[in-house]
Design a protein around this motif. Structure first.
Motif, PDB file in Angstrom:
ATOM      1  N   ASN A 379       0.809  -1.225   0.000  1.00  0.00           N
ATOM      2  CA  ASN A 379       0.000   0.000   0.000  1.00  0.00           C
ATOM      3  C   ASN A 379       0.844   1.277   0.000  1.00  0.00           C
ATOM      4  OD1 ASN A 379       0.991  -0.138   2.603  1.00  0.00           O
ATOM      5  ND2 ASN A 379      -0.911   0.556   3.564  1.00  0.00           N
ATOM      6  N   THR A 381       3.959   3.831  -2.107  1.00  0.00           N
ATOM      7  CA  THR A 381       4.009   4.671  -3.295  1.00  0.00           C
ATOM      8  C   THR A 381       3.558   3.900  -4.532  1.00  0.00           C
ATOM      9  OG1 THR A 381       5.882   5.849  -2.334  1.00  0.00           O
ATOM     10  CG2 THR A 381       5.526   6.107  -4.695  1.00  0.00           C
ATOM     11  N   SER A 383       0.768   2.625  -5.176  1.00  0.00           N
ATOM     12  CA  SER A 383      -0.101   1.485  -4.868  1.00  0.00           C
ATOM     13  C   SER A 383      -1.387   1.507  -5.694  1.00  0.00           C
ATOM     14  CB  SER A 383      -0.442   1.481  -3.379  1.00  0.00           C
ATOM     15  OG  SER A 383      -1.406   0.501  -3.081  1.00  0.00           O
ATOM     16  N   ARG A 384      -2.033   2.671  -5.767  1.00  0.00           N
ATOM     17  CA  ARG A 384      -3.333   2.717  -6.453  1.00  0.00           C
ATOM     18  C   ARG A 384      -3.187   2.563  -7.961  1.00  0.00           C
ATOM     19  NH1 ARG A 384      -6.301   0.708  -2.696  1.00  0.00           N
ATOM     20  NH2 ARG A 384      -6.014   1.814  -0.730  1.00  0.00           N
ATOM     21  N   GLU A 385      -2.111   3.084  -8.527  1.00  0.00           N
ATOM     22  CA  GLU A 385      -1.876   2.878  -9.958  1.00  0.00           C
ATOM     23  C   GLU A 385      -1.622   1.397 -10.244  1.00  0.00           C
ATOM     24  OE1 GLU A 385      -0.519   7.078  -8.991  1.00  0.00           O
ATOM     25  OE2 GLU A 385      -0.500   5.097  -8.046  1.00  0.00           O
ATOM     26  N   ASP A 638     -13.075   4.147  -6.979  1.00  0.00           N
ATOM     27  CA  ASP A 638     -12.535   5.499  -7.128  1.00  0.00           C
ATOM     28  C   ASP A 638     -13.360   6.446  -6.272  1.00  0.00           C
ATOM     29  OD1 ASP A 638     -12.186   8.264  -8.358  1.00  0.00           O
ATOM     30  OD2 ASP A 638     -10.722   7.104  -9.496  1.00  0.00           O
ATOM     31  N   LYS A 667      -7.181   5.454  -2.021  1.00  0.00           N
ATOM     32  CA  LYS A 667      -5.790   5.747  -1.690  1.00  0.00           C
ATOM     33  C   LYS A 667      -5.635   5.996  -0.197  1.00  0.00           C
ATOM     34  CE  LYS A 667      -1.936   8.765  -2.905  1.00  0.00           C
ATOM     35  NZ  LYS A 667      -1.469   9.871  -3.764  1.00  0.00           N
ATOM     36  N   ASN A 668      -6.566   6.754   0.380  1.00  0.00           N
ATOM     37  CA  ASN A 668      -6.550   7.019   1.815  1.00  0.00           C
ATOM     38  C   ASN A 668      -7.688   6.278   2.499  1.00  0.00           C
ATOM     39  OD1 ASN A 668      -4.394   8.863   1.542  1.00  0.00           O
ATOM     40  ND2 ASN A 668      -5.816  10.506   1.003  1.00  0.00           N
TER      41      ASN A 668
END
Length: 717
Positions: A379, A381, A383-385, A638, A667-668
């Protein structure tokens, strides 16, 4: 303080029976560990749990340190020929270190103060006159002490010096300190204000720019927040208190009726309070608040860590782990169901390279080649991409593969450690990190014990608390978790074994070395041959070590070898053999045991028999398997998709005093405030949720600009 007297005091404080405390202290003094006492000495302690035993252990340590300090203080005062029977009795009867220090304060060697300089000028008799005289003339008496050689050139200077002596004398009185401290704790107001021109870039501390709250009501997380802001130079903090009641009390106690020096004494008392007592008490009150806040923060961290360590393992599945990054690419590690590394590589699906098609081809090939069941994504840097890349790829393949976001806190610490270097000497740091991410999904406990608990980061203000106390508390939690689950001695690493009751780092290494030299252990008794694993260590550790598929089926249970005789007696009475343990017939007979009469017949305690029955009913059971399994995903959420009232499922990642942070796939993490957790009153979020829980939540509010989501666990009406 003798053991009996100490046991009585602790029993009263912790609301336990004196015998329970006394026997527990005796076991601790003999070298028994907390997990061993809690599990295998229940008859002696009256079934105290680990936390109660730990509380006793900590109080014993405190009281013994207190006794040492008392003896030292008595010696220091006696060396000054100022020790009286009354003073010694007061010191010996003190139950808190603060009381001892208050009693010692008048005799402590001080730096040169205004009072010591006044005494050097011969003004101490004048101070005594002011405190006791009911007749005479203050000015005439002061004139007697004028002495140009000593620097006393006027009656004003003589009286000023005498007042300094009185002020210090009053400030040093234990009763004065104690009363003012209690008064300030009850009536004080903590006031904060922003320092002019001090930057607070993100307005983190905005609510404290002009803030005040009674000291007695300050919540722990607010105390730590203002402390941090003060250290960062953003806030100015003080404790305000109405001085009038303090001065009135001092005057009643210090100024005799009919005193001719009342006005002078009032000035001395006001100076004593404002210059000497109040600042010192403010520091003590601030320290007490901080200590209380630290205890709470450490407790929350410890509870969160325990839940994190005890998360259900995902065994029996091959995992592909991704350690996301931008410029250096995503490191990929495939590990089999036992945690063995199968293959490592690197792909570049994220900017700046964005080689998405190439990355999909490489990862898909790994999935097919190794029959991967789950993808674990760190989780950190990118991570979401990386999650988006994974979700898109999974839609294009035939295999039934899910993914999960794994908290990678501490993975980089492990990967750069000496231990990781010994495990994977040919791999670089990032590749080791990917392996750790995958393994902590398969068996969180076995992997997380390799990392300094402070680096795992589940708590609040962990860097603002006493690091020594935090380390001790977290160490206890890790030991508790490891011994609660038990350890397979034929697969465990030295990192895991060293947390087993009574096992040192060296003994843990010796256990593994003996295994590697001579092959798998077939019985618990073989551990007696391990170098430096003596009789006491064997007693403390052996019940927590498991041997699967060994010579004795009881070696794969939490039953201690000292109870094997009782187990065979039990099985004999039930007409069973050890080989039948685990069968339905055996379970049925075990469930029908009349515990109290059977315990008496076997000559063992009822708690021990209950534990034996539980172990025989479910041999080889891992208690973590009854907990929530990790929440697997196949698509990305999203923040743009969120609408108020939307129902979601998420995983509790962290718990703080004011709420819980829940991973819903953004992301958060979203925040569930404590007020939105239950329709009934709760004192703390831990009353409702634990780290690792899978919870149903509803979207309360969305701040898309700041990437923040407010959640609620209260179903819409």
């Amino acid at each position: 303080m003798e053991r009996k007297e100490m046991s009585r005091l602790i029993a009263s404080e912790l609301q336990l029976q004196v015998g329970q405390v006394e026997r527990t202290v005796e076991l601790l003094d003999e070298g028994a560990t907390v997990p061993f006492i809690a599990r295998y000495r229940k008859e002696m302690t009256g079934t105290l749990d680990e936390n109660q035993i730990r509380d006793i252990q900590e109080r014993v340590q405190y009281l013994r340190q207190l006794e040492e300090r008392k003896e030292e203080v008595i010696r220091l005062i006696a060396e000054q020929d100022k020790l009286t029977d009354e003073l010694e009795a007061n010191i010996r009867s003190a139950v808190k270190l603060q009381q001892v220090e208050d009693l010692y304060r008048p005799y402590r060697q001080k730096r040169r103060t205004r009072a010591t300089m006044a005494k050097e000028k011969g003004l101490e008799p004048l101070a005594t006159f002011l405190l006791t005289a009911r007749s005479g003339d203050v000015q005439k008496e002061a004139m007697r002490y004028m002495n140009s050689e000593k620097g006393v050139n006027s009656t004003e200077e003589a009286l000023a010096g005498a007042k300094d002596i009185i002020a210090e004398q009053v400030a040093d009185e234990p009763d004065v300190r104690s009363w003012v401290r209690d008064y300030t704790m009850k009536r004080g107001i903590l006031v904060t204000a922003k320092k002019e021109d001090e930057p607070d870039g993100k307005n983190v501390y905005e609510m404290y720019y002009e803030y005040q709250e009674p000291v007695s009501r300050m919540a722990p997380h607010r105390i730590l927040a203002v402390n941090r802001a003060e250290r960062e130079g953003i806030l100015r903090i003080k404790v305000d208190v109405d001085a009038a009641p303090v001065l009135e009390r001092l005057e009643r106690k210090q100024i005799r009726r009919g005193s001719i020096a009342a006005d002078v004494l009032k000035e001395a008392l006001e100076d004593s309070y404002k210059r000497l007592v109040a600042p010192a008490v403010e520091r003590e009150v601030r320290n007490a608040l901080t200590e209380k806040a630290e205890e709470q923060a450490i407790r929350i961290f410890a509870e969160n860590l325990r839940q994190l360590l005890l998360q259900a393992p995902l065994r029996g599945r091959t995992v592909l782990a991704l350690d996301p990054a931008y410029r250096t690419g995503c490191k990929v590690a495939v590990i089999d169901e036992t945690g063995k590394l199968l293959e490592v590589t690197v792909v570049y699906p994220t900017p700046p390279q964005s080689k998405v098609a190439e990355a999909k081809k490489a990862v898909t090939a790994l999935i097919e080649r190794h029959n991967v069941a789950i993808i674990a994504i760190g989780n950190g840097t990118a991570s979401r991409e990386t999650e988006q890349f994974t979700a898109d790829m999974l839609k294009e393949i035939k295999q039934d593969v899910s993914y999960i976001i794994v908290n990678e806190a501490g993975a980089s610490v492990y990967s750069a450690s000496k231990l990781a270097g010994e495990e994977f000497p040919k791999l670089d740091v990032a590749e080791r990190s990917a392996i750790s991410i995958g393994r902590r999904l398969q068996d969180p406990l076995a992997e997380l014990v390799k990392i300094d608990p402070k680096s795992i980061g589940v708590g609040q203000y962990q860097h603002d608390v006493s690091q020594g106390k935090l380390t001790d508390s977290l160490q206890f939690v890790v030991e508790s978790a490891v011994n609660y689950v038990g350890v397979d001695v034929n697969t465990a690493s030295p990192s895991l074994l060293q947390y087993v009751s009574g096992v040192s780092k060296q003994v843990a290494k010796n256990i593994v070395a003996r295994r590697e030299e001579s092959g798998k252990y077939q019985s618990r008794s073989q551990l007696k041959d391990v170098p430096r694993l003596g009789a006491k260590t064997y007693e403390q550790c052996i019940g927590f070590l498991r041997i699967t598929d060994g010579d004795n089926s009881l070696d794969n249970t939490p039953i201690h070898p000292e109870s094997y005789g009782a187990v065979h007696g039990l099985l004999s009475k039930l007409g069973l053999t050890a080989d039948e343990i685990g069968s339905e017939d055996a379970r049925e007979k075990l469930r029908g045991v009349a515990v109290e009469s059977m315990a008496e017949g076997l000559g063992i305690g009822v708690p021990t028999l209950r534990d034996i029955l539980a172990s025989l009913l479910r041999p080889g059971r891992d208690p973590r398997e009854e907990l929530h399994k990790p929440l697997l995903k196949k698509d990305v959420l999203d923040i743009k998709d969120l609408q108020s009232g939307m129902e979601l499922q998420g995983t509790v990642r962290n718990i703080v005093d004011f709420g819980a942070f829940v991973d819903i796939g953004l992301k958060n993490d979203g925040l569930v405030h404590i007020s939105r957790m239950s329709r009934r009153f709760i004192k703390h979020p831990l009353d409702v949720v634990s780290v690792g829980d899978i919870v149903t939540v509803w979207v309360q509010d969305v701040d898309r600009n700041r990437g923040r989501v407010g959640l609620t666990m209260l179903a819409p009406e």
